[in-house]
Scaffold this motif. Sequence first.
Motif, PDB file in Angstrom:
ATOM      1  N   GLU A   1    -105.623  44.803-155.247  1.00  0.00           N
ATOM      2  CA  GLU A   1    -104.275  45.113-154.800  1.00  0.00           C
ATOM      3  C   GLU A   1    -103.658  43.941-154.058  1.00  0.00           C
ATOM      4  OE1 GLU A   1    -104.148  48.371-152.044  1.00  0.00           O
ATOM      5  OE2 GLU A   1    -105.414  47.371-150.560  1.00  0.00           O
ATOM      6  N   PHE A   2    -102.359  43.890-154.123  1.00  0.00           N
ATOM      7  CA  PHE A   2    -101.592  42.866-153.441  1.00  0.00           C
ATOM      8  C   PHE A   2    -101.646  43.077-151.932  1.00  0.00           C
ATOM      9  CE2 PHE A   2     -98.235  39.977-152.540  1.00  0.00           C
ATOM     10  CZ  PHE A   2     -97.383  40.596-151.631  1.00  0.00           C
TER      11      PHE A   2
ATOM     12  N   GLN B   1    -112.755  32.437-155.004  1.00  0.00           N
ATOM     13  CA  GLN B   1    -113.960  33.234-155.241  1.00  0.00           C
ATOM     14  C   GLN B   1    -114.035  34.479-154.379  1.00  0.00           C
ATOM     15  OE1 GLN B   1    -113.759  30.891-153.101  1.00  0.00           O
ATOM     16  NE2 GLN B   1    -115.072  31.432-151.373  1.00  0.00           N
ATOM     17  N   GLY B   2    -113.198  34.579-153.376  1.00  0.00           N
ATOM     18  CA  GLY B   2    -113.177  35.757-152.519  1.00  0.00           C
ATOM     19  C   GLY B   2    -114.020  35.581-151.266  1.00  0.00           C
TER      20      GLY B   2
ATOM     21  N   TYR C   1    -109.097  37.796-151.849  1.00  0.00           N
ATOM     22  CA  TYR C   1    -108.953  36.666-152.763  1.00  0.00           C
ATOM     23  C   TYR C   1    -107.627  35.961-152.521  1.00  0.00           C
ATOM     24  CZ  TYR C   1    -112.563  39.108-155.476  1.00  0.00           C
ATOM     25  OH  TYR C   1    -113.711  39.737-155.869  1.00  0.00           O
ATOM     26  N   CYS C   2    -107.674  34.628-152.546  1.00  0.00           N
ATOM     27  CA  CYS C   2    -106.427  33.882-152.558  1.00  0.00           C
ATOM     28  C   CYS C   2    -106.124  33.478-154.000  1.00  0.00           C
ATOM     29  CB  CYS C   2    -106.500  32.665-151.658  1.00  0.00           C
ATOM     30  SG  CYS C   2    -107.813  31.498-152.035  1.00  0.00           S
TER      31      CYS C   2
ATOM     32  N   ARG D   1    -106.742  41.859-152.418  1.00  0.00           N
ATOM     33  CA  ARG D   1    -108.033  42.372-151.976  1.00  0.00           C
ATOM     34  C   ARG D   1    -108.517  43.443-152.931  1.00  0.00           C
ATOM     35  NH1 ARG D   1    -106.135  45.556-146.410  1.00  0.00           N
ATOM     36  NH2 ARG D   1    -105.057  47.314-147.443  1.00  0.00           N
ATOM     37  N   GLN D   2    -109.836  43.596-152.953  1.00  0.00           N
ATOM     38  CA  GLN D   2    -110.447  44.619-153.796  1.00  0.00           C
ATOM     39  C   GLN D   2    -111.559  45.300-153.028  1.00  0.00           C
ATOM     40  OE1 GLN D   2    -111.781  43.278-157.650  1.00  0.00           O
ATOM     41  NE2 GLN D   2    -111.707  45.365-158.471  1.00  0.00           N
TER      42      GLN D   2
END
Length: 126
Positions: free
Chosen positions: A45-46, A118-119, A94-95, A37-38
């Motif tokens: 970050e993880f 793509q998030g 994001y995956c 995620r951002q």
Amino acid sequence: VQLQASGGGLVQDGGSLRLSCEVSGLTFSWYAMGWFRQAPGKEREFVAAIATVGDTTYYADSVKGRFTISRDNAKNTVYLESHSLRPEDTAVYYCAAHYAYGEVNANRDPQKYHYWGQGTLVTVSS
């Protein structure tokens, strides 16, 4: 190769969401999967990762006990169940996939991931 993430949205503090990521164009069962995620103004970050066979999972300390990653190799899909969401969980999720044929682990390092979706935006309101 395509990774199509979905399931994001607006949720209240303490709420729940289920994110999905459908993968095509590769042999899904050969790839470990991760969620990252951002948040605005922050680095990616993880969040969580799952090995190819699904028995081995990893979580960031910030989500441990609240989020669950799972996969359905028959549907080429990885999921992220999130509960007790907090405003600080707000981010684009994001995956990602990394080749892991014959391996039993998955990576926390985003640099190890070959393919990204793509998030999907998750917004948690206070």
